[in-house]
Scaffold this motif. Structure first.
Motif, short mmCIF file in Angstrom:
data_model
loop_
_atom_site.label_atom_id
_atom_site.label_comp_id
_atom_site.label_asym_id
_atom_site.label_seq_id
_atom_site.Cartn_x
_atom_site.Cartn_y
_atom_site.Cartn_z
N ARG A 253 92.99 6.40 46.88
CA ARG A 253 92.20 7.45 46.21
C ARG A 253 91.12 7.94 47.17
O ARG A 253 90.23 7.17 47.56
CB ARG A 253 91.55 6.92 44.93
N ILE A 254 91.20 9.20 47.55
CA ILE A 254 90.29 9.78 48.55
C ILE A 254 89.76 11.10 47.97
O ILE A 254 90.53 11.91 47.46
CB ILE A 254 91.06 10.08 49.87
N PRO A 255 88.46 11.31 48.04
CA PRO A 255 87.91 12.58 47.51
C PRO A 255 88.50 13.79 48.22
O PRO A 255 88.80 13.73 49.42
CB PRO A 255 86.40 12.45 47.81
N ASP A 256 88.66 14.85 47.50
CA ASP A 256 89.17 16.10 48.07
C ASP A 256 88.31 16.54 49.25
O ASP A 256 87.08 16.58 49.15
CB ASP A 256 89.15 17.22 47.01
N GLY A 257 88.98 16.87 50.34
CA GLY A 257 88.27 17.39 51.51
C GLY A 257 87.77 16.33 52.47
O GLY A 257 87.18 16.66 53.50
N ALA A 258 87.98 15.04 52.13
CA ALA A 258 87.50 13.97 53.01
C ALA A 258 88.48 13.73 54.16
O ALA A 258 89.68 13.97 54.03
CB ALA A 258 87.30 12.69 52.21
N GLU A 259 87.94 13.25 55.27
CA GLU A 259 88.77 12.77 56.38
C GLU A 259 88.91 11.26 56.26
O GLU A 259 87.96 10.58 55.87
CB GLU A 259 88.07 13.03 57.72
N LEU A 260 90.06 10.75 56.67
CA LEU A 260 90.25 9.30 56.61
C LEU A 260 89.54 8.61 57.78
O LEU A 260 89.42 9.17 58.86
CB LEU A 260 91.74 8.96 56.64
N THR B 168 93.65 -3.82 58.29
CA THR B 168 94.44 -4.02 57.06
C THR B 168 94.89 -2.69 56.46
O THR B 168 95.27 -2.65 55.29
CB THR B 168 93.61 -4.81 56.02
N LYS B 169 94.86 -1.64 57.26
CA LYS B 169 95.44 -0.33 56.91
C LYS B 169 94.64 0.49 55.90
O LYS B 169 94.33 1.64 56.17
CB LYS B 169 96.90 -0.47 56.41
N ALA B 170 94.35 -0.05 54.73
CA ALA B 170 93.69 0.77 53.69
C ALA B 170 92.48 1.47 54.29
O ALA B 170 91.53 0.82 54.73
CB ALA B 170 93.28 -0.11 52.52
N PRO B 171 92.47 2.80 54.31
CA PRO B 171 91.46 3.53 55.06
C PRO B 171 90.13 3.67 54.32
O PRO B 171 90.06 3.60 53.10
CB PRO B 171 92.10 4.91 55.26
N GLY B 172 89.09 3.91 55.09
CA GLY B 172 87.84 4.45 54.55
C GLY B 172 87.91 5.96 54.62
O GLY B 172 88.98 6.54 54.87
N PHE B 173 86.81 6.63 54.41
CA PHE B 173 86.82 8.08 54.54
C PHE B 173 85.42 8.61 54.83
O PHE B 173 84.42 7.93 54.58
CB PHE B 173 87.41 8.76 53.30
#
Lengths: 266, 266
Positions: free
Chosen positions: B136-143, B149-154
Motif C-alpha cells: 500500500r503506497i500513497p498516490d504519487g509516492a516514489e518507492l 527484505t524487499k517490502a519498500p518504503g516510500f
C-alpha cells in the motif's frame, strides 16, 4: 509471564481516568547524534509501570523559542510533562528561563535553591555566577530534590524540569514518582512467534478484531535471513488480557499445523 | 582531532542554505519503554555527517490522527522528514495510510510494490492480504528500495517513510542519502575537561561570547562523586573552529593554574 507491578491497582479494569504524559528532551547533543538519549526510555518504562500513558516524546534544540513552544504545546495536552536537560551552570543551559517564559512568569536566583547550593560548597565565593545559574527557578515553582549533586530541578504547573545527566534525572524522578497521580497499570504479556509478520498478519488482525478490549502489538526482529516476531498483548483488565493471549496462542498453533502441510515461510 | 567528513564541502564556510530535518518515530513500543529507539540516533549521526541539521525528533503512538498531525506539522517546517516504523503487514502498521491522509491523497496496493513483493515469494498465493498491506503506497509516492527484505518504503513530497526494524531502516536510509540536498558540514572538536560545569561555566560563557561564529556545548558526566565535562566546539568554518578550540584550551589552562593555588573543586 504477565508483566505487571505489585502494589498498584493493576487489573482493576479500565475505568480509571487516563493519566497521560509527554517527555521533552532538550539538547543539541541528542539532535547531532553525539549523545544517545536514554532518559526518555527510562521515563517511558517507569511511567508504564505506574499506569501513566506516555503519549509523546519530543527532542528540541537548545533554543529558547523552540523550548517555549514545545512546553506550551505539551503542557496543554497531557497530564504531565517531564523535561530533561539544560538546567546546568553553563551558557547553553537555558531550560529554566525558557520554561519561565512559557508560563509567562519571572525567574531569578531562588533563595531556597541558593541555600541548597550553599551547603554544597566550601565558601560563599564558590557560589560563582555560573553555579548560581543552577539556582534560577521560575516564580511559583516547587523545587525537585537532587540527592546526588544538590542543584535542584523544579515543578511548575504540570511541568517537571529535570537534569539531563541520566543518574541525576533518575534520582530526581524517583523523588517525583510518589507524588504523581497514577492510573490502572496496563498489563502486558509477550508471546514469542517464530514466524514473520507476513505469515501471521491476516490471522492476527482477526484476533485483534475479536478482542477489542486488548491492544495487540507485533514487533518484528530481522535476523539477517528471516524474521521472527514478538506479539505483545496489552490490557488494563487481567481477564481480557488472558483471553487475548489464549487467542494469540491458538492462532499460532493453527499456523504451525498449516505450516507442516506446506513449504510457506517468512 | 576534528570530526569531519571527507568528500563534502566541510569547512567551506557557513554560506550554504541551511538544510533541516525532523525524525518522526511511530511506535507504541517506544512510548511504553518496551523498545529503546535507536533509529533516531542513527539518523541524527548520519545527517550531521551530511551537513543536514536535525532540528526535531518526535515519537508518537500508533494512532492515525497523531501521525497525520505530526507529519503535517513537521513537513511544513523542515526540509526533510524521516519517519520510521509502522509500515509492516500487521493491523497496527498504519503509517502509510496516515501519511496518505496527511497529504490528502489516495492509497492502494501499488503495482510496482506488488511486483517487488511477488519476486520475494514462491507463489501468488503467498501474497496474502497481510503481505499486500506492505504494497500500500500513497498516490504519487516514489518507492524507497529495501535491499534486505524487499517490502519498500516510500517518499512523498519531502517525507521519507521507512521501516522501524533498525537494519532495514539503515539500508533504506543509505539508498536515500545520495539523493538528499546537503549543506556545509558542521565541524566539531571535543576538548576533555577535568572540571565540572560549575567551575568553568563563567569563563566558558565569556569564551562563547567572544567566539560567536562557533557554538560551544558543555556535556557533563557524573562519575558518582564528581563531574567531568566534555566541551564541544562546533562551526561550519574550520578557522573559526580552530580559534574557538584554542580559546577553550587557554581557558582550561588558566583554570588549572588557579586551581593549583586553591582547594576549589566542583
Amino acid at each position: 509471564m504477565v508483566d505487571a507491578v505489585a502494589g498498584t491497582d493493576a487489573g482493576a479494569g479500565g475505568e480509571a481516568r487516563r493519566i497521560t504524559a509527554a517527555v521533552l528532551v532538550v539538547g543539541d547533543e541528542i539532535l547531532s547524534g553525539r549523545t544517545r538519549d536514554s532518559n526518555s526510555g527510562t521515563i517511558a518504562a517507569r511511567l508504564t509501570m505506574m499506569g501513566i500513558d506516555l503519549s509523546e516524546i519530543r527532542v528540541v534544540p537548545d533554543e529558547t523559542d523552540r523550548i517555549v513552544e514545545a512546553v506550551n504545546a505539551l503542557r496543554a495536552r497531557y497530564t504531565y510533562v517531564f523535561t530533561t536537560g539544560g538546567i546546568g551552570p553553563t551558557h547553553d543551559d537555558i531550560t529554566a528561563d525558557a520554561v519561565a517564559a512559557a508560563f509567562g512568569v519571572g525567574i531569578d536566583v531562588d533563595p531556597r535553591a541558593r541555600a541548597i547550593l550553599a551547603t554544597h560548597y566550601a565558601t560563599e565565593a564558590d557560589l560563582t555566577p555560573a553555579r548560581l545559574r543552577m539556582a534560577r527557578i521560575p516564580d511559583g515553582a516547587e523545587l525537585i530534590a537532587n540527592p546526588l549533586t544538590k542543584a535542584p530541578g523544579f515543578r511548575i504547573g504540570n511541568v517537571y524540569v529535570m537534569a539531563g545527566v541520566p543518574k541525576i534525572m533518575e534520582a530526581m524522578f524517583e523523588g517525583i514518582a510518589p507524588t504523581l497521580e497514577v492510573g490502572a497499570v496496563v498489563l502486558s504479556e509477550t508471546v514469542d512467534c517464530p514466524y514473520g509478520e507476513g505469515t501471521i498478519g491476516t490471522a492476527l488482525a482477526a484476533v485483534q478484531k475479536a478482542h477489542p478490549d486488548t491492544a495487540i502489538g507485533s514487533y518484528p526482529t530481522f535476523a539477517g535471513t528471516h524474521f521472527s516476531t514478538k506479539l505483545v498483548v496489552r490490557s488494563r483488565d487481567a481477564e481480557a488480557l488472558a483471553r487475548g493471549v489464549a487467542a494469540v496462542r491458538a492462532m499460532l498453533a493453527e499456523i504451525a499445523a498449516a505450516d507442516l502441510a506446506s513449504t510457506a515461510s517468512y
